[in-house]
Design a protein around this motif. Structure first.
Motif, mmCIF file in Angstrom:
data_model
loop_
_atom_site.group_PDB
_atom_site.id
_atom_site.type_symbol
_atom_site.label_atom_id
_atom_site.label_comp_id
_atom_site.label_asym_id
_atom_site.label_seq_id
_atom_site.Cartn_x
_atom_site.Cartn_y
_atom_site.Cartn_z
ATOM 1 N N MET A 20 0.725 -1.308 0.046
ATOM 2 C CA MET A 20 0.080 -0.143 -0.042
ATOM 3 C C MET A 20 0.939 1.239 0.018
ATOM 4 O O MET A 20 0.397 2.164 -0.603
ATOM 5 C CB MET A 20 -0.944 0.067 1.245
ATOM 6 C CG MET A 20 -2.121 -1.215 0.945
ATOM 7 S SD MET A 20 -3.347 -0.926 2.388
ATOM 8 C CE MET A 20 -2.327 -1.481 3.726
ATOM 9 N N ALA A 21 1.821 1.134 0.788
ATOM 10 C CA ALA A 21 2.824 2.357 0.734
ATOM 11 C C ALA A 21 3.323 2.501 -0.574
ATOM 12 O O ALA A 21 3.509 3.722 -1.010
ATOM 13 C CB ALA A 21 3.945 2.191 1.728
ATOM 14 N N ALA A 22 4.132 1.724 -1.265
ATOM 15 C CA ALA A 22 4.332 1.707 -2.538
ATOM 16 C C ALA A 22 3.188 2.406 -3.680
ATOM 17 O O ALA A 22 3.818 3.207 -4.517
ATOM 18 C CB ALA A 22 4.710 0.175 -3.267
ATOM 19 N N MET A 23 2.025 1.713 -3.355
ATOM 20 C CA MET A 23 0.832 2.453 -4.393
ATOM 21 C C MET A 23 0.809 3.764 -3.985
ATOM 22 O O MET A 23 0.589 4.626 -4.992
ATOM 23 C CB MET A 23 -0.188 1.457 -4.113
ATOM 24 C CG MET A 23 -0.349 0.238 -4.478
ATOM 25 S SD MET A 23 -1.782 -0.791 -4.253
ATOM 26 C CE MET A 23 -2.977 0.024 -5.518
ATOM 27 N N ALA A 24 0.785 4.069 -2.655
ATOM 28 C CA ALA A 24 0.457 5.662 -2.342
ATOM 29 C C ALA A 24 1.684 6.546 -2.764
ATOM 30 O O ALA A 24 1.345 7.492 -3.361
ATOM 31 C CB ALA A 24 0.376 5.698 -0.774
ATOM 32 N N GLN A 25 2.992 6.041 -2.651
ATOM 33 C CA GLN A 25 4.164 6.723 -3.156
ATOM 34 C C GLN A 25 4.017 6.947 -4.718
ATOM 35 O O GLN A 25 4.394 7.940 -5.179
ATOM 36 C CB GLN A 25 5.422 5.988 -2.793
ATOM 37 C CG GLN A 25 5.583 6.475 -1.177
ATOM 38 C CD GLN A 25 5.733 7.826 -0.754
ATOM 39 O OE1 GLN A 25 6.737 8.505 -1.397
ATOM 40 N NE2 GLN A 25 4.945 8.031 0.027
#
Length: 292
Positions: A20-25
């Motif tokens: 989710m962090a990768a998608m958000a970034q």
């Protein structure tokens, strides 16, 4: 509260939080570029990240994982079916999304994949043995930051340029530099927390080399540098405010939780959450601005 705590650990242990962090970034890059979010690229980023982190777990699987002294290792290999279920779903979503991106983006994604695999695969010779980049002294966090910059900034840029969208080069360069520093800030506390564990696995991380206190000071120094560069960056004022608010939050997390006690192993994962929160803070700052 017990349910929420268990859910929090499951999201961490299954690598869903980092995905989710990768998608958000990745989505944040589109906001900073002032372009519509390409959810195919964002989904590729999330599923590929999940698969790579799960592969890294499988690659480093100890001989007797269920007897490991580390809770995460025991949980993962006691519930290994969950990892393979996640992998199966991620592969299906990834395969679908890859049909909707440009060929050059597909090729660049392959480059990122190879770069990511260098993290754990024993391809480099160091002290008369084959090691991955994670075993080379001090290289671990810089390699992680580089992979994230390539995947969350350069990949969207490649896709945009190949569909005829022009991006200001100074905006791109500033974002690459800021993202690299930000990832160092969010990665260092994990290595500080894991000094003993990394020593057990014979990993010479930056905190192992500098010492705990100097590594903490370096994290604060990088946070201050990031704030200065955000102010100087060629972004709109609202984006700058969103990024600076995130930095204030991270400073508070470091001071009040992450660096305050060693008793709560999971506190460092709040920094993974901050990668998601940064997107929402900037998104809300832009969407609810008077001019929006």
């Amino acid at each position: 509260m017990s349910f929420l705590r268990k859910l929090f650990y499951i999201i961490i242990y299954t690598n869903l939080l980092i995905a989710m962090a990768a998608m958000a970034q990745c989505a944040l890059t589109y906001i900073i570029f002032e372009r519509s979010i390409n959810w195919y690229i964002v989904s590729v980023e999330g599923t590929a990240t999940l698969l790579l982190y799960n592969f890294s777990l499988w690659w480093s699987k100890p001989k007797n994982p269920k007897e490991s002294k580390f809770p995460r290792t025991r949980w993962i290999f006691n519930h290994e079916w969950i990892m393979w279920l996640n992998n199966g779903i991620a592969l299906l979503v990834l395969g679908y999304c890859l049909w909707h991106i440009h060929m050059y983006s597909f090729l660049f994604l392959g480059f990122i994949g190879v770069l990511s695999l260098l993290y754990g695969m024993p391809l480099f010779k160091f002290q008369d043995r084959k090691v991955g980049l994670r075993q080379i002294p001090g290289a671990k966090i810089f390699h992680i930051a580089l992979v994230w910059v390539c995947s969350s900034v350069v990949l969207p840029y490649v896709e945009l340029t190949n569909v005829g969208v022009s991006i200001n080069h100074w905006v791109l360069i500033a974002l690459c530099v800021l993202k690299f520093i930000f990832l160092l800030i969010c990665t260092l506390p994990f290595d500080i927390r894991d000094i003993q564990q990394d020593s057990y696995y014979h990993l010479r991380t930056l905190p192992n080399m500098l010492g705990e206190q100097k590594a903490k000071n370096l994290t604060y120094l990088l946070l201050a540098l990031h704030c200065i560069l955000v102010v100087l960056a060629p972004y709109t004022m609202l984006i700058k405010i969103g990024l600076l608010l995130t930095n204030v939050l991270i400073f508070a997390l470091l001071k009040l939780a992450v660096f305050k006690t060693k008793d709560h192993y999971h506190y460092a994962y709040l920094l993974d959450g901050s990668l998601v929160l940064q997107f929402f803070i900037v998104f809300l700052a832009v969407v609810f601005s008077p001019a929006a």
